[in-house]
Design an enzyme around this catalytic site. Structure first.
Site, PDB file in Angstrom:
ATOM      1  N   TYR A 113       0.841  -1.203   0.000  1.00 41.18           N
ATOM      2  CA  TYR A 113       0.000   0.000   0.000  1.00 41.18           C
ATOM      3  C   TYR A 113       0.874   1.251   0.000  1.00 41.18           C
ATOM      4  CZ  TYR A 113      -3.778   3.155   1.569  1.00 41.18           C
ATOM      5  OH  TYR A 113      -4.699   4.181   1.681  1.00 41.18           O
ATOM      6  N   GLU A 128       4.151   1.793  -0.611  1.00 42.53           N
ATOM      7  CA  GLU A 128       5.023   2.006  -1.770  1.00 42.53           C
ATOM      8  C   GLU A 128       4.209   2.176  -3.051  1.00 42.53           C
ATOM      9  OE1 GLU A 128       7.851   2.906  -1.247  1.00 42.53           O
ATOM     10  OE2 GLU A 128       9.022   1.638   0.091  1.00 42.53           O
ATOM     11  N   SER A 155     -14.552   1.745  12.525  1.00 40.23           N
ATOM     12  CA  SER A 155     -15.653   0.815  12.244  1.00 40.23           C
ATOM     13  C   SER A 155     -15.596  -0.385  13.194  1.00 40.23           C
ATOM     14  CB  SER A 155     -15.639   0.372  10.782  1.00 40.23           C
ATOM     15  OG  SER A 155     -14.330   0.126  10.335  1.00 40.23           O
ATOM     16  N   GLY A 205      -2.430   0.556  23.021  1.00 45.32           N
ATOM     17  CA  GLY A 205      -3.415   1.604  22.746  1.00 45.32           C
ATOM     18  C   GLY A 205      -2.847   3.008  22.883  1.00 45.32           C
ATOM     19  N   THR A 255      -1.114   6.808  18.312  1.00 48.47           N
ATOM     20  CA  THR A 255      -2.091   7.875  18.049  1.00 48.47           C
ATOM     21  C   THR A 255      -2.492   7.924  16.569  1.00 48.47           C
ATOM     22  OG1 THR A 255      -0.449   9.606  17.537  1.00 48.47           O
ATOM     23  CG2 THR A 255      -1.064   9.314  19.865  1.00 48.47           C
ATOM     24  N   ARG A 256      -3.699   8.463  16.357  1.00 47.36           N
ATOM     25  CA  ARG A 256      -4.188   8.753  15.013  1.00 47.36           C
ATOM     26  C   ARG A 256      -5.009  10.045  15.097  1.00 47.36           C
ATOM     27  NH1 ARG A 256      -1.221   5.060  14.348  1.00 47.36           N
ATOM     28  NH2 ARG A 256      -1.422   3.247  12.973  1.00 47.36           N
ATOM     29  N   ASP A 310       3.056  -1.027  12.506  1.00 52.01           N
ATOM     30  CA  ASP A 310       1.925  -0.153  12.836  1.00 52.01           C
ATOM     31  C   ASP A 310       2.490   1.209  13.285  1.00 52.01           C
ATOM     32  OD1 ASP A 310      -1.209  -0.905  13.672  1.00 52.01           O
ATOM     33  OD2 ASP A 310      -0.402   0.850  14.710  1.00 52.01           O
ATOM     34  N   ARG A 322       0.515   9.673  14.448  1.00 59.44           N
ATOM     35  CA  ARG A 322       0.142  10.269  13.157  1.00 59.44           C
ATOM     36  C   ARG A 322      -0.728  11.504  13.398  1.00 59.44           C
ATOM     37  NH1 ARG A 322      -2.674   6.242   9.546  1.00 59.44           N
ATOM     38  NH2 ARG A 322      -0.607   5.473   9.037  1.00 59.44           N
TER      39      ARG A 322
HETATM   40  P1  NAD Z   1     -12.761   1.813   0.128  1.00 60.68           P
HETATM   41  O1  NAD Z   1     -12.108   0.492   0.220  1.00 60.68           O
HETATM   42  O2  NAD Z   1     -14.113   1.979   0.731  1.00 60.68           O
HETATM   43  O3  NAD Z   1     -12.850   2.309  -1.376  1.00 60.68           O
HETATM   44  C1  NAD Z   1     -11.976   1.921  -2.369  1.00 60.68           C
HETATM   45  C2  NAD Z   1     -12.782   1.590  -3.611  1.00 60.68           C
HETATM   46  O4  NAD Z   1     -11.879   1.224  -4.678  1.00 60.68           O
HETATM   47  C3  NAD Z   1     -13.716   0.400  -3.418  1.00 60.68           C
HETATM   48  O5  NAD Z   1     -14.994   0.711  -3.897  1.00 60.68           O
HETATM   49  C4  NAD Z   1     -13.065  -0.716  -4.221  1.00 60.68           C
HETATM   50  O6  NAD Z   1     -13.977  -1.673  -4.676  1.00 60.68           O
HETATM   51  C5  NAD Z   1     -12.404   0.071  -5.331  1.00 60.68           C
HETATM   52  N1  NAD Z   1     -11.307  -0.636  -5.985  1.00 60.68           N
HETATM   53  C6  NAD Z   1     -10.278  -1.326  -5.405  1.00 60.68           C
HETATM   54  N2  NAD Z   1      -9.461  -1.832  -6.337  1.00 60.68           N
HETATM   55  C7  NAD Z   1      -9.977  -1.448  -7.545  1.00 60.68           C
HETATM   56  C8  NAD Z   1      -9.592  -1.673  -8.888  1.00 60.68           C
HETATM   57  N3  NAD Z   1      -8.495  -2.387  -9.192  1.00 60.68           N
HETATM   58  N4  NAD Z   1     -10.360  -1.158  -9.877  1.00 60.68           N
HETATM   59  C9  NAD Z   1     -11.465  -0.436  -9.595  1.00 60.68           C
HETATM   60  N5  NAD Z   1     -11.889  -0.198  -8.324  1.00 60.68           N
HETATM   61  C10 NAD Z   1     -11.145  -0.704  -7.326  1.00 60.68           C
HETATM   62  O7  NAD Z   1     -11.740   2.868   0.773  1.00 60.68           O
HETATM   63  P2  NAD Z   1     -11.863   4.434   1.026  1.00 60.68           P
HETATM   64  O8  NAD Z   1     -11.604   4.666   2.457  1.00 60.68           O
HETATM   65  O9  NAD Z   1     -13.095   4.965   0.418  1.00 60.68           O
HETATM   66  O10 NAD Z   1     -10.580   4.956   0.234  1.00 60.68           O
HETATM   67  C11 NAD Z   1     -10.691   5.628  -1.005  1.00 60.68           C
HETATM   68  C12 NAD Z   1      -9.312   6.146  -1.403  1.00 60.68           C
HETATM   69  O11 NAD Z   1      -8.819   7.053  -0.422  1.00 60.68           O
HETATM   70  C13 NAD Z   1      -8.252   5.040  -1.550  1.00 60.68           C
HETATM   71  O12 NAD Z   1      -7.436   5.322  -2.646  1.00 60.68           O
HETATM   72  C14 NAD Z   1      -7.465   5.152  -0.262  1.00 60.68           C
HETATM   73  O13 NAD Z   1      -6.141   4.713  -0.424  1.00 60.68           O
HETATM   74  C15 NAD Z   1      -7.544   6.651   0.032  1.00 60.68           C
HETATM   75  N6  NAD Z   1      -7.371   6.917   1.450  1.00 60.68           N
HETATM   76  C16 NAD Z   1      -8.385   6.694   2.342  1.00 60.68           C
HETATM   77  C17 NAD Z   1      -8.169   6.913   3.703  1.00 60.68           C
HETATM   78  C18 NAD Z   1      -9.260   6.701   4.725  1.00 60.68           C
HETATM   79  O14 NAD Z   1      -8.982   6.860   5.914  1.00 60.68           O
HETATM   80  N7  NAD Z   1     -10.487   6.394   4.371  1.00 60.68           N
HETATM   81  C19 NAD Z   1      -6.925   7.354   4.142  1.00 60.68           C
HETATM   82  C20 NAD Z   1      -5.914   7.543   3.201  1.00 60.68           C
HETATM   83  C21 NAD Z   1      -6.148   7.337   1.865  1.00 60.68           C
HETATM   84  N1  UDP Z   2      -6.515  -0.829  15.792  1.00 62.65           N
HETATM   85  C1  UDP Z   2      -6.906  -1.343  17.021  1.00 62.65           C
HETATM   86  N2  UDP Z   2      -7.973  -2.191  17.051  1.00 62.65           N
HETATM   87  C2  UDP Z   2      -8.676  -2.539  15.955  1.00 62.65           C
HETATM   88  C3  UDP Z   2      -8.292  -1.995  14.691  1.00 62.65           C
HETATM   89  C4  UDP Z   2      -7.196  -1.159  14.649  1.00 62.65           C
HETATM   90  O1  UDP Z   2      -6.299  -1.058  18.044  1.00 62.65           O
HETATM   91  O2  UDP Z   2      -9.651  -3.309  16.090  1.00 62.65           O
HETATM   92  C5  UDP Z   2      -5.379   0.100  15.750  1.00 62.65           C
HETATM   93  C6  UDP Z   2      -4.313  -0.220  14.703  1.00 62.65           C
HETATM   94  O3  UDP Z   2      -3.370  -1.130  15.222  1.00 62.65           O
HETATM   95  C7  UDP Z   2      -3.708   1.157  14.470  1.00 62.65           C
HETATM   96  C8  UDP Z   2      -4.903   2.095  14.639  1.00 62.65           C
HETATM   97  O4  UDP Z   2      -5.872   1.368  15.384  1.00 62.65           O
HETATM   98  O5  UDP Z   2      -2.760   1.463  15.452  1.00 62.65           O
HETATM   99  C9  UDP Z   2      -5.509   2.555  13.319  1.00 62.65           C
HETATM  100  O6  UDP Z   2      -5.760   1.402  12.537  1.00 62.65           O
HETATM  101  P1  UDP Z   2      -6.515   1.427  11.136  1.00 62.65           P
HETATM  102  O7  UDP Z   2      -6.461   0.039  10.612  1.00 62.65           O
HETATM  103  O8  UDP Z   2      -7.834   2.071  11.287  1.00 62.65           O
HETATM  104  O9  UDP Z   2      -5.652   2.418  10.220  1.00 62.65           O
HETATM  105  P2  UDP Z   2      -4.100   2.707  10.004  1.00 62.65           P
HETATM  106  O10 UDP Z   2      -3.975   4.115  10.436  1.00 62.65           O
HETATM  107  O11 UDP Z   2      -3.269   1.812  10.878  1.00 62.65           O
HETATM  108  O12 UDP Z   2      -3.899   2.463   8.572  1.00 62.65           O
END
Ligand code: NAD
Ligand code: UDP
Length: 321
Positions: A147, A149, A191, A209, A212-213, A275, A279
């Site tokens: 993811y 890279e 979630s 725990g 941070t995020r 992990d 952040r």
């Molecule tokens: P998500 O998994 O709900 O959405 C990703 C969508 O991309 C899904 O609908 C999935 O089916 C689709 N997808 C995956 N591979 C595909 C492919 N090869 N072709 C077509 N569709 C494909 O995740 P999200 O949280 O909505 O994330 C959306 C974008 O935002 C992603 O690029 C993610 O890396 C980026 N992002 C999200 C967060 C976050 O916290 N939600 C943080 C950082 C970056």
């Molecule tokens: N985490 C947790 N319990 C869970 C799911 C995640 O303690 O049931 C922690 C995870 O180890 C990380 C943070 O919560 O430290 C955020 O995780 P997430 O998968 O939401 O996103 P990340 O920021 O790590 O990509």
């Protein structure tokens, strides 16, 4: 702002993509939502199907796409650690080949392209809070590397297409974002905790725990993305978007328990490898360039997200009965 543009949203049926499609339609644009439904389903956009400006196409972005649009938001990519580690080779392909295909499309159409990058490009950051000038601390061969890279390479590709082909590019680095329509089983912390609390199951904190995020509510995030797309051509990013409020994972668990009134107990589970320990985005650049800052405090966003999961889980229970 001019209205009525044709806009492609890849990953448009996902959590963030579905909110983006909704907002673009509300502004009067034609939206082409492309998704292979790897981590989502039509359910997220079923309320948009039938809208005369909305089109849904099943397509995998690792294959070329031939359509006619004015702007591209490239969001296609699994985003939760559980999902992106399920098939790590496909994750890298989605980021890298997906970017190449969408950039090829943008080049042919002379369309603007916005890439959804991530705070994961900073890896396990040593600089805190993270500014865009920080180059990060990323393990290139670990479980998260597909993811991290992949997203780093996608950023490189966007900037090389700009230098080589003068393409209009925008790169946003998204920090942890939550809200309605997150996948209930995607393993992300917000979630997971809400679903566990609503079901009265143990709340699983990985590690002690104390990591941070910073959590941003989806509506705020979408607002920033759309502002970024509307910036002049010389604004390329990368630009951090997220909520700078920083919480330990334990604080998050306690807040979810309080807001749901749950009797769930907190239990500790092993910390996954690589992990990140901390952040928090420095959003000075977004404030300056986009005139944007998040408006939804964590507590308020959690209340809305809990209400969503509560009705989602009840509807699934009724369907199963
Ligand atoms: P998500 O998994 O709900 O959405 C990703 C969508 O991309 C899904 O609908 C999935 O089916 C689709 N997808 C995956 N591979 C595909 C492919 N090869 N072709 C077509 N569709 C494909 O995740 P999200 O949280 O909505 O994330 C959306 C974008 O935002 C992603 O690029 C993610 O890396 C980026 N992002 C999200 C967060 C976050 O916290 N939600 C943080 C950082 C970056
Ligand atoms: N985490 C947790 N319990 C869970 C799911 C995640 O303690 O049931 C922690 C995870 O180890 C990380 C943070 O919560 O430290 C955020 O995780 P997430 O998968 O939401 O996103 P990340 O920021 O790590 O990509």
């Amino acid at each position: 702002m001019d209205v009525g543009r044709r806009i492609l949203v890849t990953g448009g049926a996902g959590f963030l993509g579905s909110h983006l499609c909704e907002r673009l339609l509300a502004e009067g644009h034609d939206v082409l939502c492309v998704d292979n439904f790897f981590t989502s389903s039509r359910r997220n956009v079923e309320h948009l199907i039938g809208h005369r400006h909305f089109e849904l196409m099943r397509h995998d972005v690792t294959f070329p796409l031939y359509v006619e649009v004015d702007e591209i938001y490239n969001l296609a990519c699994p985003a939760s650690p559980v999902h992106y580690q399920f098939d790590p080779v496909q994750t890298t392909k989605t980021s890298v080949l997906g970017a190449i295909n969408m950039l090829g499309l943008a080049k042919r159409l002379k369309a603007r392209i916005l890439q959804a990058s991530t705070s994961e490009v900073y890896g396990d950051p040593i600089v805190h809070p993270q500014t865009e000038a920080y180059w990060g601390n990323v393990n290139p061969v670990g479980f998260r590397s597909c993811y991290d890279e992949g997203k780093r390479c996608a950023e490189t590709l966007l900037f090389d297409y700009r230098r080589q082909h003068r393409l209009g590019i925008k790169v946003v680095r998204i920090f942890n974002t939550y809200g309605p329509r997150m996948h209930p089983n995607d393993g992300r912390v917000v979630s997971n905790f809400i679903v566990q609390a609503l079901r009265g199951e143990d709340i699983t904190i990985y590690g002690d725990g104390q990591q941070t995020r910073s959590f941003c509510y989806a509506d705020d995030l979408i607002d920033a993305m759309m502002r970024m797309m509307a910036t002049p051509d010389n604004v390329t990013g990368p630009i951090n978007i997220g909520n700078p409020g920083e919480f330990t994972i334990r604080q998050l668990a306690e807040m979810v328990i309080e807001l749901t009134g749950s009797r769930s107990k907190i239990v500790n589970r092993p910390l996954p490898s690589d992990d990140p320990k901390q952040r928090r985005p420095d959003i000075s650049l977004a404030q300056e360039m986009l005139g944007w800052q998040p408006r939804t405090p964590l507590r308020e966003g959690l209340i809305k997200t809990i209400a969503y999961f509560d009705s989602f889980l009840s509807s699934r229970k009724i369907a199963a009965e």
